[in-house]
Design a protein around this motif. Sequence first.
Motif, PDB file in Angstrom:
ATOM      1  N   ASP A   1    -103.642  22.686 -94.690  1.00  0.00           N
ATOM      2  CA  ASP A   1    -103.460  23.836 -95.590  1.00  0.00           C
ATOM      3  C   ASP A   1    -104.459  23.810 -96.742  1.00  0.00           C
ATOM      4  OD1 ASP A   1    -101.406  24.922 -94.124  1.00  0.00           O
ATOM      5  OD2 ASP A   1     -99.805  24.023 -95.328  1.00  0.00           O
ATOM      6  N   VAL A   2    -104.692  22.630 -97.306  1.00  0.00           N
ATOM      7  CA  VAL A   2    -105.647  22.523 -98.410  1.00  0.00           C
ATOM      8  C   VAL A   2    -107.060  22.834 -97.921  1.00  0.00           C
ATOM      9  CG1 VAL A   2    -106.775  20.905 -99.999  1.00  0.00           C
ATOM     10  CG2 VAL A   2    -104.277  20.944 -99.817  1.00  0.00           C
ATOM     11  N   ILE A   3    -107.435  22.309 -96.760  1.00  0.00           N
ATOM     12  CA  ILE A   3    -108.770  22.599 -96.213  1.00  0.00           C
ATOM     13  C   ILE A   3    -108.901  24.094 -95.933  1.00  0.00           C
ATOM     14  CG2 ILE A   3    -110.445  22.057 -94.419  1.00  0.00           C
ATOM     15  CD1 ILE A   3    -108.954  19.401 -93.972  1.00  0.00           C
ATOM     16  N   GLU A   4    -107.843  24.694 -95.370  1.00  0.00           N
ATOM     17  CA  GLU A   4    -107.827  26.144 -95.135  1.00  0.00           C
ATOM     18  C   GLU A   4    -108.037  26.897 -96.445  1.00  0.00           C
ATOM     19  OE1 GLU A   4    -104.586  29.655 -93.968  1.00  0.00           O
ATOM     20  OE2 GLU A   4    -104.012  27.529 -93.898  1.00  0.00           O
ATOM     21  N   HIS A   5    -107.375  26.453 -97.507  1.00  0.00           N
ATOM     22  CA  HIS A   5    -107.504  27.063 -98.829  1.00  0.00           C
ATOM     23  C   HIS A   5    -108.961  27.048 -99.298  1.00  0.00           C
ATOM     24  CE1 HIS A   5    -106.127  27.812-103.079  1.00  0.00           C
ATOM     25  NE2 HIS A   5    -107.260  27.173-103.326  1.00  0.00           N
ATOM     26  N   VAL A   6    -109.595  25.881 -99.195  1.00  0.00           N
ATOM     27  CA  VAL A   6    -110.976  25.750 -99.672  1.00  0.00           C
ATOM     28  C   VAL A   6    -111.920  26.629 -98.851  1.00  0.00           C
ATOM     29  CG1 VAL A   6    -112.911  24.152 -99.977  1.00  0.00           C
ATOM     30  CG2 VAL A   6    -110.585  23.428-100.585  1.00  0.00           C
TER      31      VAL A   6
ATOM     32  N   LEU B   1    -107.761  29.070 -89.222  1.00  0.00           N
ATOM     33  CA  LEU B   1    -106.729  29.673 -90.069  1.00  0.00           C
ATOM     34  C   LEU B   1    -107.344  30.489 -91.204  1.00  0.00           C
ATOM     35  CD1 LEU B   1    -104.250  26.653 -90.274  1.00  0.00           C
ATOM     36  CD2 LEU B   1    -103.888  28.821 -89.056  1.00  0.00           C
ATOM     37  N   ALA B   2    -108.446  30.003 -91.780  1.00  0.00           N
ATOM     38  CA  ALA B   2    -109.113  30.731 -92.857  1.00  0.00           C
ATOM     39  C   ALA B   2    -109.665  32.063 -92.353  1.00  0.00           C
ATOM     40  CB  ALA B   2    -110.236  29.878 -93.450  1.00  0.00           C
ATOM     41  N   ILE B   3    -110.278  32.042 -91.171  1.00  0.00           N
ATOM     42  CA  ILE B   3    -110.790  33.283 -90.583  1.00  0.00           C
ATOM     43  C   ILE B   3    -109.639  34.238 -90.310  1.00  0.00           C
ATOM     44  CG2 ILE B   3    -111.870  34.238 -88.503  1.00  0.00           C
ATOM     45  CD1 ILE B   3    -113.617  31.689 -88.426  1.00  0.00           C
ATOM     46  N   GLN B   4    -108.513  33.702 -89.841  1.00  0.00           N
ATOM     47  CA  GLN B   4    -107.338  34.528 -89.578  1.00  0.00           C
ATOM     48  C   GLN B   4    -106.837  35.205 -90.845  1.00  0.00           C
ATOM     49  OE1 GLN B   4    -104.181  32.589 -87.308  1.00  0.00           O
ATOM     50  NE2 GLN B   4    -102.645  33.748 -88.439  1.00  0.00           N
ATOM     51  N   ASN B   5    -106.952  34.535 -92.003  1.00  0.00           N
ATOM     52  CA  ASN B   5    -106.534  35.139 -93.267  1.00  0.00           C
ATOM     53  C   ASN B   5    -107.212  36.481 -93.500  1.00  0.00           C
ATOM     54  OD1 ASN B   5    -104.761  33.099 -93.985  1.00  0.00           O
ATOM     55  ND2 ASN B   5    -106.296  31.958 -95.171  1.00  0.00           N
TER      56      ASN B   5
ATOM     57  N   THR C   1    -103.141  32.312-113.608  1.00  0.00           N
ATOM     58  CA  THR C   1    -102.098  31.295-113.720  1.00  0.00           C
ATOM     59  C   THR C   1    -102.332  30.250-112.636  1.00  0.00           C
ATOM     60  OG1 THR C   1    -100.615  32.539-112.264  1.00  0.00           O
ATOM     61  CG2 THR C   1    -100.386  32.910-114.631  1.00  0.00           C
ATOM     62  N   VAL C   2    -101.800  29.065-112.850  1.00  0.00           N
ATOM     63  CA  VAL C   2    -101.897  28.014-111.841  1.00  0.00           C
ATOM     64  C   VAL C   2    -101.201  28.486-110.566  1.00  0.00           C
ATOM     65  CG1 VAL C   2    -101.241  25.662-111.238  1.00  0.00           C
ATOM     66  CG2 VAL C   2    -101.995  26.190-113.563  1.00  0.00           C
ATOM     67  N   GLY C   3    -101.909  28.461-109.462  1.00  0.00           N
ATOM     68  CA  GLY C   3    -101.346  28.906-108.202  1.00  0.00           C
ATOM     69  C   GLY C   3    -101.272  30.416-108.043  1.00  0.00           C
ATOM     70  N   GLY C   4    -101.789  31.163-109.030  1.00  0.00           N
ATOM     71  CA  GLY C   4    -101.687  32.618-108.992  1.00  0.00           C
ATOM     72  C   GLY C   4    -102.718  33.293-108.125  1.00  0.00           C
ATOM     73  N   SER C   5    -103.745  32.562-107.710  1.00  0.00           N
ATOM     74  CA  SER C   5    -104.792  33.154-106.884  1.00  0.00           C
ATOM     75  C   SER C   5    -105.487  32.067-106.086  1.00  0.00           C
ATOM     76  CB  SER C   5    -105.828  33.891-107.737  1.00  0.00           C
ATOM     77  OG  SER C   5    -106.957  34.266-106.969  1.00  0.00           O
TER      78      SER C   5
ATOM     79  N   GLU D   1    -101.520  23.273-101.972  1.00  0.00           N
ATOM     80  CA  GLU D   1    -101.902  24.643-101.623  1.00  0.00           C
ATOM     81  C   GLU D   1    -101.423  24.987-100.212  1.00  0.00           C
ATOM     82  OE1 GLU D   1    -102.905  26.494-103.828  1.00  0.00           O
ATOM     83  OE2 GLU D   1    -104.071  25.352-105.287  1.00  0.00           O
ATOM     84  N   THR D   2    -101.099  26.272-100.006  1.00  0.00           N
ATOM     85  CA  THR D   2    -100.619  26.728 -98.698  1.00  0.00           C
ATOM     86  C   THR D   2    -101.744  27.258 -97.819  1.00  0.00           C
ATOM     87  OG1 THR D   2    -100.228  29.000 -99.450  1.00  0.00           O
ATOM     88  CG2 THR D   2     -98.437  27.398 -99.758  1.00  0.00           C
TER      89      THR D   2
END
Length: 395
Positions: A170-175, A107-111, A222-226, A236-237
């Motif tokens: 989703d959190v692992i994808e975020h990291v 999913l991270a690569i797909q981003n 901001t929190v969640g802004g980036s 996290e999404t």
Amino acid sequence: MLARSLVLAVGCVALMFGCSEPPDETQEIVGNLVEAGFPADDIMVVEGKVYVGRDAEVSLAASQELLKLGHDPKEQYRTTNLINTSLTKICVNGSTFTGNFSTALDLAIQNYEELPLTFSMARTPSTGCSFTINAVIQPGVVGGSAGFPSGGLPYSTINIGGGLSSYSVDVIEHVITHELGHTIGFRHSDYYNRSISCGSGGDEGQAGVGAILIAGTPSTATVGGSLMNSCFRTNETGEFAASDLSALRTLYTPVQDNWRWCSKCQGMFFAGNPGARCPAGGAHVNSGSGNYHLAHSIAPTAGWQGGWRWCNKCQGLFFGGNPGSVCPAGGGHDGSTSGDYHLHHSAGAAPDLQSNWRWCSKCQGAFFGGNPGSVCPSGGAHSGTASGDYSMILR
């Protein structure tokens, strides 16, 4: 990158000097960073590796490049510490990733892969890789770490904490997406005050942040802004925020600038050549216009429509996928010498995007639908009733 509640749970960490005397190469890296302007309390050594911002590993070569740039850090990551556009495909080796970690890596690569960038991204095994990043599971760690580009190449390793197994995909994808961001040159969005996302911590220093304030992105976090904030939350999404997408467009979407809005006809035209012809009479007028950037020569990408062309007769922008174009210079538009331009659609407005651009079904041209008084070369006003909403990159 660390979880907000675990900012200090990094194991045996030393600031400037480790639990034992660091090797000579480590000392040199630390010395180079200090001389380049990084504050001492933002540098740490963990198991012989040097980090700034708590998760960005710095190699000896990268620290030397930072030093060569002198004491003014404002251009560091816009020049040396970005990847070269000659890299067409970045591959990620996650052979040890299984279960949720494997899913999150995909999913991270797909981003990145689903964006119109100068490089594509794929997981190994894959052919045609210009560079390969190794993804490693780091046991007992909740978070991740990576490094900066060096010599025009991404950093070669991302470390993903095995302690993330108790978090969602989703959190692992975020990291993972975050750490991949470091490898191509992104610093933390809240560099100036880590407590914004971490709950504690201070300024990472001008040497880190002054260089990554990218045109079209907010100057405050901001929190969640980036997705590039220092610490992550449990909700996290895994997806890029609008400011992240703006930053990626600015640095890695191939564009041509000097496209302008004409205040006489509301059309879009290229101002880099003489001979512009306006359907309202005379030449196009670019006074009052911003500098628009059109994406070109990109692979087919969701949310981007190709087939747009530059007309060498009037300098205007028109859609070349339909017959029946009408040029103010007479006859139909001529895109025979044009590149393939792509317009972003259904994206709305953003700090670097202006929405409400339309396709005219009468002449095939692009025009701004937010103002009255448009003039179409086929007669009367442009018609955008059958058009989608296009967003132009504006800087």
